[in-house]
Each structure stands twice: as structure tokens, then as C-alpha cells.
Design a protein around this motif. Structure first.
Motif, PDB file in Angstrom:
ATOM      1  N   VAL A   1     -45.428 -37.488   1.579  1.00  0.00           N
ATOM      2  CA  VAL A   1     -44.764 -36.215   1.272  1.00  0.00           C
ATOM      3  C   VAL A   1     -45.537 -35.551   0.139  1.00  0.00           C
ATOM      4  O   VAL A   1     -45.657 -36.114  -0.950  1.00  0.00           O
ATOM      5  CB  VAL A   1     -43.296 -36.439   0.852  1.00  0.00           C
ATOM      6  CG1 VAL A   1     -42.614 -35.115   0.570  1.00  0.00           C
ATOM      7  CG2 VAL A   1     -42.556 -37.219   1.936  1.00  0.00           C
TER       8      VAL A   1
ATOM      9  N   ALA B   1     -43.783 -30.260  -1.667  1.00  0.00           N
ATOM     10  CA  ALA B   1     -42.685 -30.265  -0.699  1.00  0.00           C
ATOM     11  C   ALA B   1     -41.331 -30.189  -1.394  1.00  0.00           C
ATOM     12  O   ALA B   1     -41.141 -30.708  -2.497  1.00  0.00           O
ATOM     13  CB  ALA B   1     -42.753 -31.525   0.162  1.00  0.00           C
ATOM     14  N   GLU B   2     -40.380 -29.542  -0.737  1.00  0.00           N
ATOM     15  CA  GLU B   2     -39.014 -29.444  -1.242  1.00  0.00           C
ATOM     16  C   GLU B   2     -38.105 -30.502  -0.627  1.00  0.00           C
ATOM     17  O   GLU B   2     -37.068 -30.838  -1.189  1.00  0.00           O
ATOM     18  CB  GLU B   2     -38.449 -28.043  -0.933  1.00  0.00           C
ATOM     19  CG  GLU B   2     -39.213 -26.889  -1.567  1.00  0.00           C
ATOM     20  CD  GLU B   2     -39.105 -26.888  -3.077  1.00  0.00           C
ATOM     21  OE1 GLU B   2     -38.094 -27.395  -3.605  1.00  0.00           O
ATOM     22  OE2 GLU B   2     -40.052 -26.401  -3.734  1.00  0.00           O
ATOM     23  N   ASP B   3     -38.475 -31.011   0.535  1.00  0.00           N
ATOM     24  CA  ASP B   3     -37.610 -31.926   1.277  1.00  0.00           C
ATOM     25  C   ASP B   3     -38.491 -32.783   2.184  1.00  0.00           C
ATOM     26  O   ASP B   3     -39.665 -32.467   2.424  1.00  0.00           O
ATOM     27  CB  ASP B   3     -36.595 -31.113   2.105  1.00  0.00           C
ATOM     28  CG  ASP B   3     -35.725 -31.976   2.996  1.00  0.00           C
ATOM     29  OD1 ASP B   3     -35.138 -32.942   2.475  1.00  0.00           O
ATOM     30  OD2 ASP B   3     -35.635 -31.704   4.205  1.00  0.00           O
ATOM     31  N   ALA B   4     -37.915 -33.868   2.700  1.00  0.00           N
ATOM     32  CA  ALA B   4     -38.627 -34.748   3.616  1.00  0.00           C
ATOM     33  C   ALA B   4     -37.618 -35.297   4.613  1.00  0.00           C
ATOM     34  O   ALA B   4     -36.996 -36.322   4.372  1.00  0.00           O
ATOM     35  CB  ALA B   4     -39.300 -35.886   2.850  1.00  0.00           C
TER      36      ALA B   4
ATOM     37  N   SER C   1     -39.920 -32.781   8.924  1.00  0.00           N
ATOM     38  CA  SER C   1     -40.073 -31.409   8.444  1.00  0.00           C
ATOM     39  C   SER C   1     -39.480 -31.251   7.049  1.00  0.00           C
ATOM     40  O   SER C   1     -38.773 -32.124   6.546  1.00  0.00           O
ATOM     41  CB  SER C   1     -39.369 -30.427   9.403  1.00  0.00           C
ATOM     42  OG  SER C   1     -39.945 -30.471  10.675  1.00  0.00           O
ATOM     43  N   ASP C   2     -39.771 -30.096   6.453  1.00  0.00           N
ATOM     44  CA  ASP C   2     -39.239 -29.736   5.132  1.00  0.00           C
ATOM     45  C   ASP C   2     -38.104 -28.737   5.339  1.00  0.00           C
ATOM     46  O   ASP C   2     -38.315 -27.527   5.408  1.00  0.00           O
ATOM     47  CB  ASP C   2     -40.361 -29.124   4.289  1.00  0.00           C
ATOM     48  CG  ASP C   2     -39.944 -28.862   2.853  1.00  0.00           C
ATOM     49  OD1 ASP C   2     -38.742 -28.686   2.607  1.00  0.00           O
ATOM     50  OD2 ASP C   2     -40.833 -28.815   1.986  1.00  0.00           O
ATOM     51  N   HIS C   3     -36.872 -29.249   5.446  1.00  0.00           N
ATOM     52  CA  HIS C   3     -35.750 -28.395   5.822  1.00  0.00           C
ATOM     53  C   HIS C   3     -35.289 -27.467   4.692  1.00  0.00           C
ATOM     54  O   HIS C   3     -34.732 -26.404   4.962  1.00  0.00           O
ATOM     55  CB  HIS C   3     -34.590 -29.253   6.322  1.00  0.00           C
ATOM     56  CG  HIS C   3     -34.943 -30.078   7.522  1.00  0.00           C
ATOM     57  ND1 HIS C   3     -35.130 -31.441   7.471  1.00  0.00           N
ATOM     58  CD2 HIS C   3     -35.197 -29.710   8.803  1.00  0.00           C
ATOM     59  CE1 HIS C   3     -35.457 -31.882   8.672  1.00  0.00           C
ATOM     60  NE2 HIS C   3     -35.508 -30.862   9.489  1.00  0.00           N
TER      61      HIS C   3
ATOM     62  N   THR D   1     -37.307 -25.901   2.628  1.00  0.00           N
ATOM     63  CA  THR D   1     -38.203 -24.748   2.721  1.00  0.00           C
ATOM     64  C   THR D   1     -37.792 -23.834   3.863  1.00  0.00           C
ATOM     65  O   THR D   1     -37.737 -22.608   3.712  1.00  0.00           O
ATOM     66  CB  THR D   1     -39.651 -25.225   2.914  1.00  0.00           C
ATOM     67  OG1 THR D   1     -40.087 -25.894   1.726  1.00  0.00           O
ATOM     68  CG2 THR D   1     -40.590 -24.065   3.208  1.00  0.00           C
TER      69      THR D   1
ATOM     70  N   SER E   1     -42.824 -25.155   6.834  1.00  0.00           N
ATOM     71  CA  SER E   1     -41.994 -26.366   6.818  1.00  0.00           C
ATOM     72  C   SER E   1     -42.456 -27.397   7.835  1.00  0.00           C
ATOM     73  O   SER E   1     -42.159 -28.586   7.698  1.00  0.00           O
ATOM     74  CB  SER E   1     -40.533 -25.999   7.083  1.00  0.00           C
ATOM     75  OG  SER E   1     -40.299 -25.695   8.447  1.00  0.00           O
TER      76      SER E   1
ATOM     77  N   ARG F   1     -46.402 -30.914   8.137  1.00  0.00           N
ATOM     78  CA  ARG F   1     -46.149 -32.210   7.539  1.00  0.00           C
ATOM     79  C   ARG F   1     -46.623 -33.302   8.502  1.00  0.00           C
ATOM     80  O   ARG F   1     -46.904 -33.034   9.670  1.00  0.00           O
ATOM     81  CB  ARG F   1     -44.652 -32.392   7.257  1.00  0.00           C
ATOM     82  CG  ARG F   1     -44.039 -31.379   6.303  1.00  0.00           C
ATOM     83  CD  ARG F   1     -44.567 -31.550   4.869  1.00  0.00           C
ATOM     84  NE  ARG F   1     -43.860 -30.654   3.945  1.00  0.00           N
ATOM     85  CZ  ARG F   1     -44.218 -29.393   3.689  1.00  0.00           C
ATOM     86  NH1 ARG F   1     -45.286 -28.871   4.303  1.00  0.00           N
ATOM     87  NH2 ARG F   1     -43.535 -28.655   2.842  1.00  0.00           N
TER      88      ARG F   1
END
Length: 332
Positions: free
Chosen positions: A157, A161-164, A194-196, A198, A209, A212
Motif C-alpha cells: 500500500v 494511499a487513503e485506504d486499502a 482498491s482505495d475506497h 479516495t 483509486s 493499486r
């Protein structure tokens, strides 16, 4: 028939899944990609090519997994010639989700989100009669073959990134023949990852998003795909199951037919270049993100779809935010 790919002292080899415990090597260099090319050249099915080249050498399946000898079930010798893509808003989901979607679809057209309009297009025209072209789905790009992570290997990650978040999906794998005709090799279970956060911030950041890592396998199903597929998606943290949820896929649970999704991908001439490999994710309706789960460093994704073999498992490795840095472009 289900096959895997293994890294052996003699290079990449494909192997038939004989049982949950045993793999039978295929006596042919170059792995699944080379076998598929041979099938196209000889004008026979991939299953026939494999059946004629089985050897007597057996491998311990669990040992191959534990030693991380398994590769994705299909790889291109040059990762730049493997295109990884996907389609979204394709699944009806569970009965509850479907009911909620249909209820929302009754509001005035002016009140619908772009996503709901796209979903409705699929419900109304995503399964055309044979020989006809149906509604166009949402489509996205994930990367080339370098973005594909092998089973049991970690998802890295990035620091920005904001999320994983996991995305349990059905995957189709394709090889273009010498004249550009796309051939489907088979199907696998995949984690589209994905980066949900974002994406949620602004749906126009969907493209960002999706850039990745992803994974599919460990097995490739060759032959007919059941219309109804049911599996389970899990997140394991420190040896304990943190979250689990069943998911549905297959055409019986989708707004689009697979043939329609395939047409709208391969209708573009640049996706029919001879020798290119395509890995295509068909979408999902089940996400831990929707249940408020925040994935952490060291968490482990486990996505199981029994009809397609063993579960696909990948740990998560999160880069420190302190590693985020400006990328500078230099003039020549």
C-alpha cells in the motif's frame, strides 16, 4: 480442469490440480502462456494441449504455497504486454442489496446518481440476445502485469494511499491470437484491491483509486463456468477472523452477461494486439469498507470461491506516511 503455475528449478511450469494435496506438472516450458499459444497454433482447446503433456512428476500443493513457489496462474513473459482492467456496477448482489437498489431506482431520473444510472443501464440492457450488443458498462484500468501480485505475496500500500480495501471478484483471462482474435483461457477468483476513501471523496477519482496492486488465482478454471457462484471474503488480523461475508458472482447474480462485458472490452482495436494477455475483473457487490472496516498493516485477505479451487490469500504491507514524497520530473 484447474491449473496453477509454479516456479521450478527448470523455470515456470503449469501444473494440473490433481487434488487438494497434489499437483501434476505439465511437461512444457513457458507455463500457461506458452500452452495457450500452442493451443491456438494447433487449433485445439487448452484442455487438450494440457492433457497431452502431463508428466509423472507430482508436487505437494501445500508445500508449494508455503514456500511461495506459486505464481499467478497465467503470466506474460513481458509484463508490459499484460493489461489488467475491470468493469464495475455489474452485480446485483444479495437479495437485500438487490431490493434496496431496485427501490432506489424508482426515484425520478433527475434524482439518480451517475452510478445508479449506470447500474440501471446494465439491468435494462446488460444481457442482450445472442448476437446482439448490450449496454456499455463502467470500465477501468488497473495497470500492466507488474501490478499483479502472486498468491501469498503481500499487497504493498503506497504512502499516498487513503485506504486499502479488498474486492472479491471473478476474473477472466484472455490471450490474443496471431490475428488479434481474443481467446478466453479460463476463470479465477481475484482480489481487485482498491482505495475506497479516495473514490468516495469524488467519484471522478475512481481512476486513481484503482491504480493499486491486485491478485488472482491460485487456480485457473478451464472450461464452463457455473452461472451461480457463492464464496466468502474474510479479513484475518493477528490470527483471528476480523470480518467475513459471503458474496455472489456468476451471470445469475450479474446485471450484465459475461459476453457483453467481453465485447465492450475487446471492441477496442488496441486491446486486440497479437500476443497480449488480458486479465479482466468482472466486479463485486461485497466490500468490508461498506461495513466500516479499516484495513491495517499485517492484515490478511482470504477470498474463497470453492468452484474455482483454493482460497486466494494475500497479506497487506502498508508504507509509512512519512515515506510520501514529491515526484520530480527532470528535463533532458
Amino acid at each position: 480442469m484447474r491449473i496453477v503455475q509454479v516456479m521450478t528449478p527448470r523455470g515456470v511450469r503449469a501444473a494440473v490440480v490433481e487434488s487438494r494435496d497434489q499437483l501434476r506438472l505439465i511437461d512444457y516450458p513457458g507455463g500457461t502462456y506458452a500452452l495457450a499459444q500452442a493451443a491456438i497454433d494447433e487449433g485445439v482447446s487448452l484442455a487438450e494441449v494440457i492433457a497431452s503433456r502431463r508428466c509423472h512428476e507430482l508436487l505437494d500443493y501445500k508445500q508449494a504455497l508455503d514456500m511461495r513457489q506459486l505464481l499467478p496462474p497465467v503470466t506474460h513473459p513481458d509484463p508490459a504486454h499484460c493489461l489488467v482492467t475491470g468493469t464495475g456496477l455489474t452485480h446485483l448482489g444479495s437479495a437485500d442489496t438487490r431490493s434496496a437498489m431496485h427501490a432506489k431506482a424508482q426515484v425520478a431520473e433527475s434524482e439518480l446518481t451517475d452510478s445508479m444510472r449506470m447500474f440501471n443501464l446494465g439491468v435494462e440492457g446488460g444481457k442482450p440476445d445472442v448476437g446482439h450488443i448490450g449496454a456499455q458498462p463502467e470500465w477501468f484500468y488497473k495497470g500492466d502485469g507488474n501490478s499483479v501480485v502472486a498468491p501469498e505475496q503481500p499487497f504493498d500500500v503506497p504512502a499516498f494511499a487513503e485506504d486499502a480495501g479488498e474486492e472479491p471478484e471473478l476474473v477472466g483471462v484472455y490471450l490474443n491470437g496471431p490475428d488479434g482474435t481474443p481467446y478466453r483461457l479460463g476463470y479465477a477468483v481475484g482480489n481487485e484491491f482498491s482505495d475506497h476513501l479516495t473514490e468516495r471523496a469524488n467519484y471522478l477519482w475512481l481512476a486513481h483509486s484503482k491504480l493499486r496492486p491486485c491478485s488472482f488465482g491460485p487456480e485457473l478454471l478451464i472450461g464452463a463456468l457455473p452461472a451461480h457462484l457463492q464464496g466468502e471474503s474474510r479479513i484475518v488480523r493477528e490470527g483471528e477472523v476480523l470480518w467475513r461475508k459471503p458474496f455472489l458472482t456468476g451471470e445469475a447474480n450479474m446485471a450484465h452477461s459475461l459476453a457483453n462485458l467481453e465485447h465492450h472490452h475487446f471492441k477496442y482495436a488496441q486491446f486486440r494486439l497479437p500476443g497480449d494477455l488480458h486479465v479482466h475483473y468482472f466486479g463485486t457487490a461485497t466490500l468490508s469498507f461498506a461495513d466500516g472496516i479499516e484495513v491495517r498493516d499485517g492484515d490478511r485477505f482470504e477470498i474463497e470461491l470453492p468452484a474455482l479451487g483454493r482460497a486466494l490469500c494475500n497479506p497487506v504491507r502498508v508504507a509509512s506516511k512519512s515515506n510520501a514524497a514529491l515526484v520530480r520530473v527532470h528535463s533532458l
